[in-house]
Design a protein around this motif. Structure first.
Motif, short mmCIF file in Angstrom:
data_model
loop_
_atom_site.label_atom_id
_atom_site.label_comp_id
_atom_site.label_asym_id
_atom_site.label_seq_id
_atom_site.Cartn_x
_atom_site.Cartn_y
_atom_site.Cartn_z
N ASP A 66 -6.91 63.77 53.21
CA ASP A 66 -5.53 63.91 52.70
C ASP A 66 -5.52 63.94 51.18
O ASP A 66 -4.88 63.11 50.53
N GLN A 67 -6.21 64.91 50.59
CA GLN A 67 -6.38 64.97 49.14
C GLN A 67 -5.77 66.23 48.55
O GLN A 67 -5.87 67.30 49.13
N ILE A 68 -5.21 66.07 47.37
CA ILE A 68 -4.79 67.19 46.53
C ILE A 68 -5.74 67.20 45.33
O ILE A 68 -5.87 66.20 44.61
N TRP A 69 -6.44 68.32 45.14
CA TRP A 69 -7.37 68.51 44.03
C TRP A 69 -6.72 69.43 43.01
O TRP A 69 -6.11 70.45 43.38
N VAL A 70 -6.81 69.10 41.74
CA VAL A 70 -6.15 69.88 40.68
C VAL A 70 -7.17 70.17 39.57
O VAL A 70 -7.83 69.25 39.08
N TYR A 71 -7.26 71.45 39.19
CA TYR A 71 -8.18 71.86 38.13
C TYR A 71 -7.38 72.39 36.94
O TYR A 71 -6.44 73.16 37.10
N ASP A 72 -7.77 71.97 35.75
CA ASP A 72 -7.13 72.41 34.51
C ASP A 72 -8.03 73.46 33.86
O ASP A 72 -9.05 73.15 33.28
N PHE A 73 -7.65 74.74 34.00
CA PHE A 73 -8.40 75.81 33.34
C PHE A 73 -8.15 75.76 31.85
O PHE A 73 -9.07 75.78 31.05
N ASP A 74 -6.87 75.74 31.49
CA ASP A 74 -6.51 75.75 30.07
C ASP A 74 -4.99 75.67 29.95
O ASP A 74 -4.35 76.60 29.51
N THR A 75 -4.42 74.57 30.38
CA THR A 75 -2.98 74.43 30.26
C THR A 75 -2.68 73.43 29.16
O THR A 75 -3.35 72.40 29.05
N PRO A 76 -1.73 73.74 28.28
CA PRO A 76 -1.48 72.86 27.15
C PRO A 76 -0.84 71.51 27.51
O PRO A 76 -0.76 70.64 26.68
N TYR A 77 -0.39 71.34 28.72
CA TYR A 77 0.25 70.09 29.11
C TYR A 77 -0.60 69.40 30.18
O TYR A 77 -1.56 68.74 29.88
N ALA A 78 -0.26 69.60 31.42
CA ALA A 78 -1.05 69.03 32.51
C ALA A 78 -1.11 70.03 33.64
O ALA A 78 -0.18 70.82 33.84
N ALA A 79 -2.18 70.01 34.37
CA ALA A 79 -2.30 70.79 35.60
C ALA A 79 -1.73 69.92 36.72
O ALA A 79 -2.07 68.74 36.81
N ILE A 80 -0.85 70.48 37.54
CA ILE A 80 -0.13 69.70 38.53
C ILE A 80 -0.24 70.35 39.90
O ILE A 80 -0.07 71.56 40.03
N GLY A 81 -0.47 69.54 40.92
CA GLY A 81 -0.40 69.98 42.31
C GLY A 81 0.77 69.27 42.97
O GLY A 81 0.74 68.06 43.14
N MET A 82 1.80 70.01 43.30
CA MET A 82 2.96 69.44 43.98
C MET A 82 2.77 69.57 45.49
O MET A 82 2.17 70.54 45.95
N TRP A 83 3.28 68.62 46.26
CA TRP A 83 3.18 68.70 47.70
C TRP A 83 4.41 68.15 48.39
O TRP A 83 5.17 67.38 47.82
N GLU A 84 4.60 68.61 49.62
CA GLU A 84 5.66 68.12 50.50
C GLU A 84 5.07 67.83 51.86
O GLU A 84 4.18 68.55 52.32
N ASN A 85 5.57 66.79 52.51
CA ASN A 85 5.12 66.40 53.84
C ASN A 85 6.35 66.30 54.74
O ASN A 85 7.36 65.71 54.35
N GLN A 86 6.28 66.93 55.89
CA GLN A 86 7.36 66.85 56.88
C GLN A 86 6.84 66.25 58.17
O GLN A 86 5.67 66.42 58.52
N LEU A 87 7.72 65.56 58.88
CA LEU A 87 7.41 65.02 60.19
C LEU A 87 8.32 65.67 61.22
O LEU A 87 9.48 66.01 60.93
N TYR A 88 7.80 65.83 62.43
CA TYR A 88 8.56 66.42 63.52
C TYR A 88 9.14 65.32 64.40
O TYR A 88 8.43 64.43 64.86
N TYR A 89 10.45 65.37 64.56
CA TYR A 89 11.11 64.45 65.51
C TYR A 89 12.50 64.99 65.81
O TYR A 89 13.06 65.77 65.03
N GLY A 90 13.03 64.60 66.94
CA GLY A 90 14.36 65.06 67.35
C GLY A 90 14.43 66.57 67.51
O GLY A 90 15.48 67.17 67.35
#
Length: 154
Positions: A66-90
């Protein structure tokens, strides 16, 4: 021997502003320094300032662990990996958690964030089964589109 410079406080503040303007949650996870990711499931690239620009950042999802890996090639701020998780019910999918993994290690460095998602085939807190995750890569000039939903089976 070289000493690696850390990002100054104003850069972290700019990252926070970027995340706020991008409409993501206020909470964020700072990535741990890491080597190259092992057997990642899928990777996406953040857009550069122009259509023919190289990507400033890359984000990858590794289902095992359950990992998010993020690589910074050359961004002047930060390299970011955003994620969303959903569950099934009802009888439908529902938003459960979301976050972003911020790599503040600097250009040419990988960072990793570890999460603990429910497995797709295990019973979750709502008494049903079903868990899925999607992610995207973000850099100084915006974010990629969202990945496909990954059923979290590992």
């Amino acid at each position: 021997m070289s000493v690696k410079a850390k990002r100054p406080a104003f850069v972290v503040a700019l990252v926070a502003l970027f995340v706020l303007l991008a409409g993501t949650p206020a909470a964020a996870t700072i990535a741990d320094p890491a080597g190259s990711p092992p057997d990642v499931t899928d990777c996406l690239y953040a857009p550069g300032p122009y259509s023919n620009s190289p990507p400033p950042a890359q984000a990858c999802f590794r289902a095992y662990g359950d990992q998010i890996w993020v690589y910074d090639f050359d961004t002047p701020y930060a390299a970011i990996g955003m994620w969303e998780n959903q569950l099934y019910y009802g009888g439908a999918w529902h938003a459960y958690r979301s976050d972003d993994c911020q790599n503040l290690e600097g250009e040419g460095e990988w960072g990793v964030c570890n999460y603990d998602f429910y497995e797709d085939g295990t019973t979750h807190k709502f008494g049903d089964k079903g868990s899925r995750v999607r992610f995207r890569a973000c850099g100084a000039w915006g974010c990629s589109g969202w990945s496909s939903w990954w059923r979290n089976n590992n």
